[in-house]
Scaffold this active site. Sequence first.
Site, mmCIF file in Angstrom:
data_model
loop_
_atom_site.group_PDB
_atom_site.id
_atom_site.type_symbol
_atom_site.label_atom_id
_atom_site.label_comp_id
_atom_site.label_asym_id
_atom_site.label_seq_id
_atom_site.Cartn_x
_atom_site.Cartn_y
_atom_site.Cartn_z
ATOM 1 N N ASP A 165 0.805 -1.218 0.000
ATOM 2 C CA ASP A 165 0.000 0.000 0.000
ATOM 3 C C ASP A 165 0.843 1.275 0.000
ATOM 4 O O ASP A 165 0.431 2.306 0.539
ATOM 5 C CB ASP A 165 -0.965 0.009 1.196
ATOM 6 N N GLY A 193 1.494 2.981 -2.561
ATOM 7 C CA GLY A 193 1.066 3.867 -3.654
ATOM 8 C C GLY A 193 1.678 3.403 -4.975
ATOM 9 O O GLY A 193 1.885 4.207 -5.888
ATOM 10 N N LYS A 194 1.927 2.085 -5.064
ATOM 11 C CA LYS A 194 2.522 1.530 -6.298
ATOM 12 C C LYS A 194 1.617 1.796 -7.499
ATOM 13 O O LYS A 194 2.085 2.146 -8.567
ATOM 14 C CB LYS A 194 2.730 0.006 -6.155
ATOM 15 N N GLY A 195 0.284 1.613 -7.278
ATOM 16 C CA GLY A 195 -0.666 1.790 -8.377
ATOM 17 C C GLY A 195 -0.525 3.168 -9.000
ATOM 18 O O GLY A 195 -0.454 3.312 -10.216
ATOM 19 N N GLY A 232 -4.553 -4.310 -3.716
ATOM 20 C CA GLY A 232 -5.532 -3.267 -4.025
ATOM 21 C C GLY A 232 -4.728 -2.044 -4.420
ATOM 22 O O GLY A 232 -4.029 -1.477 -3.585
ATOM 23 N N HIS A 233 -4.749 -1.698 -5.686
ATOM 24 C CA HIS A 233 -3.947 -0.579 -6.193
ATOM 25 C C HIS A 233 -4.890 0.541 -6.619
ATOM 26 O O HIS A 233 -5.696 0.378 -7.532
ATOM 27 C CB HIS A 233 -3.074 -1.036 -7.369
ATOM 28 N N GLN A 237 1.926 -6.311 -3.294
ATOM 29 C CA GLN A 237 2.480 -6.472 -1.955
ATOM 30 C C GLN A 237 3.830 -5.734 -1.888
ATOM 31 O O GLN A 237 3.962 -4.741 -2.552
ATOM 32 C CB GLN A 237 2.616 -7.957 -1.556
HETATM 33 P P1 GDP Z 1 -0.652 0.233 -3.547
HETATM 34 O O1 GDP Z 1 -1.268 -1.021 -3.068
HETATM 35 O O2 GDP Z 1 0.811 0.304 -3.288
HETATM 36 O O3 GDP Z 1 -0.970 0.543 -4.989
HETATM 37 O O4 GDP Z 1 -1.290 1.410 -2.676
HETATM 38 P P2 GDP Z 1 -2.858 1.582 -2.280
HETATM 39 O O5 GDP Z 1 -3.567 2.086 -3.487
HETATM 40 O O6 GDP Z 1 -3.391 0.376 -1.611
HETATM 41 O O7 GDP Z 1 -2.749 2.660 -1.132
HETATM 42 C C1 GDP Z 1 -2.196 3.901 -1.348
HETATM 43 C C2 GDP Z 1 -3.260 4.985 -1.044
HETATM 44 O O8 GDP Z 1 -2.629 6.243 -0.998
HETATM 45 C C3 GDP Z 1 -4.313 5.102 -2.122
HETATM 46 O O9 GDP Z 1 -5.522 5.484 -1.497
HETATM 47 C C4 GDP Z 1 -3.801 6.218 -3.031
HETATM 48 O O10 GDP Z 1 -4.836 6.904 -3.703
HETATM 49 C C5 GDP Z 1 -3.130 7.105 -2.015
HETATM 50 N N1 GDP Z 1 -1.953 7.854 -2.492
HETATM 51 C C6 GDP Z 1 -0.984 7.457 -3.348
HETATM 52 N N2 GDP Z 1 -0.015 8.404 -3.421
HETATM 53 C C7 GDP Z 1 -0.390 9.407 -2.593
HETATM 54 C C8 GDP Z 1 0.206 10.652 -2.202
HETATM 55 O O11 GDP Z 1 1.294 11.029 -2.620
HETATM 56 N N3 GDP Z 1 -0.488 11.398 -1.276
HETATM 57 C C9 GDP Z 1 -1.697 11.017 -0.773
HETATM 58 N N4 GDP Z 1 -2.305 11.804 0.107
HETATM 59 N N5 GDP Z 1 -2.276 9.855 -1.115
HETATM 60 C C10 GDP Z 1 -1.620 9.070 -2.000
HETATM 61 P P1 IMO Z 2 -0.851 -4.257 -2.194
HETATM 62 O O1 IMO Z 2 -0.439 -4.818 -3.538
HETATM 63 C C1 IMO Z 2 -0.881 -4.623 2.144
HETATM 64 C C2 IMO Z 2 -0.830 -8.683 3.777
HETATM 65 C C3 IMO Z 2 -2.056 -9.147 4.554
HETATM 66 C C4 IMO Z 2 -1.398 -10.103 5.527
HETATM 67 C C5 IMO Z 2 -0.303 -10.760 4.688
HETATM 68 C C6 IMO Z 2 -0.687 -12.105 4.116
HETATM 69 O O2 IMO Z 2 -2.148 -3.521 -2.245
HETATM 70 O O3 IMO Z 2 0.265 -3.494 -1.586
HETATM 71 P P2 IMO Z 2 -2.311 -12.852 2.146
HETATM 72 O O4 IMO Z 2 -3.768 -12.634 1.961
HETATM 73 O O5 IMO Z 2 -1.457 -12.291 1.051
HETATM 74 O O6 IMO Z 2 -1.966 -14.284 2.452
HETATM 75 O O7 IMO Z 2 -1.958 -12.026 3.498
HETATM 76 O O8 IMO Z 2 -0.019 -9.845 3.651
HETATM 77 N N1 IMO Z 2 -1.106 -8.186 2.420
HETATM 78 C C7 IMO Z 2 -1.063 -6.890 2.071
HETATM 79 N N2 IMO Z 2 -0.880 -5.794 2.817
HETATM 80 N N3 IMO Z 2 -1.015 -4.506 0.806
HETATM 81 C C8 IMO Z 2 -1.173 -5.605 0.041
HETATM 82 O O9 IMO Z 2 -1.176 -5.560 -1.306
HETATM 83 C C9 IMO Z 2 -1.259 -6.870 0.672
HETATM 84 N N4 IMO Z 2 -1.426 -8.135 0.230
HETATM 85 C C10 IMO Z 2 -1.325 -8.928 1.305
HETATM 86 O O10 IMO Z 2 -2.677 -8.064 5.210
HETATM 87 O O11 IMO Z 2 -0.765 -9.383 6.563
HETATM 88 MG MG MG Z 3 -2.822 -1.663 -1.803
#
Ligand code: GDP
Ligand code: IMO
Ligand code: MG
Length: 430
Positions: free
Chosen positions: A13, A15-17, A40-41, A224
């Site tokens: 999480d 902010g890879k997406g 979840g990206h 991840q």
């Molecule tokens: P990912 O799994 O690495 O793609 O990240 P997620 O999408 O799960 O979580 C990142 C969250 O931070 C999302 O809600 C993005 O919209 C948000 N985000 C990404 N970059 C930034 C940033 O620079 N600032 C802020 N405030 N939010 C950001």
């Molecule tokens: P993105 O791509 C954050 C965490 C779960 C748990 C552990 C194992 O959005 O960054 P699993 O269901 O994979 O067997 O769970 O890994 N986890 C993540 N945490 N971002 C993710 O994906 C995750 N995918 C799995 O919360 O601790």
């Molecule tokens: Mg995510």
Amino acid sequence: MVATVVIGMQWGDEGKGKIIDLLAETADVVVRYQGGHNAGHTIVVDGEKFALQLIPSGVLHASVTPVIGNGVVIDPGVLIAEIDQLQARGIDCDRLVVSPAAHIIFPYHVALDELRENVRGDNRIGTTKRGIGPAYADKASRVGVRMEDLLNPDEFRQKVAAALEEKNTLFRSHYNHEGFEPEAICEEYLCNYAPRLVPHIANVAEIIHDALESDKDVMFEGAQATFLDIDHGTYPFVTSSNPTASGAGVGSGVGPLHFSRIVGVAKAYSTRVGSGHFPTELPEGPISDHLVDVGNEYGTNTKRRRRIGWFDAVMARHAVRLNSLTEVAITKLDVLSGVGDLQVCTHYEVRGRESYSTITTSLPATQTEIVAAKPVYEKLPGWETLPTNARTRRDLPTEASYYLEVLEDQLGVPITLVGTGPQRDQVLFS
Ligand code: GDP
Ligand code: IMO
Ligand code: MG
């Protein structure tokens, strides 16, 4: 030829997406290489939010071929729903290609994931309960069913029945669960899912290599992150695949020489969902509440509140090494605005072999040492707000610019992108 890998440097999480979407503007092919719909990206374009789980984030650019590689585990119902949701919003998914070697997630994987978590009680991993671990376990045990099996219904039925034979005994005798009927599952997968997904199955390795040989721009999207990697992460509190950069080769069929640009993504602070060690974790209180609220730190999929901590440069430096990072993107710098003084962990204090305290700048090799490690912090001044029109790091308040300088110095690789908000264009270039 340019092959770029984008990976998470922390616990997911980061902010890879958003970073992938940004870099994919010039890409021809974007490949997911591991994980499943545990990811979840989130990408925000012109105020419109997209939360992608299986389809690579590059899909939002019409010129990109989105690819799901052999290293991914696919829940077909989820993939079809994601295709339908994107199509309904005007994003063409006909161009999506899926590897025949990607493994399939079945309802029995989801049930096992949930039952095992329940049995672990307080020692639970905190998985997403999506069946990811059990599906990878079947792959390693060589009883997995792959996307290519959807092309051959007889073989598909045999493989599902064989996989269930042993599992139904386990369900009934160990978990007091009624188990699963292979016929019902095969019916659903072969009649409902196969007609939708078979047209997407293609020779992924060939598509990627043809693109590389034609000097096209190919990107590899990690899901991840480094410290959720099954080999290099905080085991056993990890996922069941290899999100680290080397996983891009295995999970798509590309050798290591091709990867020339490897971008690590890290938040300006740290978060983690689920259980497991987290040396710089902050207790619940005003600072973590502020970061959760302003950063909206709730899981994209599971809606769980993310645990919060300061930036951990010891772990981040390790991520630079493990992934051969050529550069780093720091996201969510804006979220630190208004927090007051900030802390960055530069060292750990660990128990040395002769039982006295030692200071280390490297991540200890054993999980026991990491659990026992005490973070040593450098205190840095905070800032109140970031200017909305900032375009480069030079436009930032001195304290924010200094914060990035300290991180860059700690990491030893350039910070080339800085996120200042969730929108596609809320980013600074160095
Ligand atoms: P990912 O799994 O690495 O793609 O990240 P997620 O999408 O799960 O979580 C990142 C969250 O931070 C999302 O809600 C993005 O919209 C948000 N985000 C990404 N970059 C930034 C940033 O620079 N600032 C802020 N405030 N939010 C950001
Ligand atoms: P993105 O791509 C954050 C965490 C779960 C748990 C552990 C194992 O959005 O960054 P699993 O269901 O994979 O067997 O769970 O890994 N986890 C993540 N945490 N971002 C993710 O994906 C995750 N995918 C799995 O919360 O601790
Ligand atoms: Mg995510």
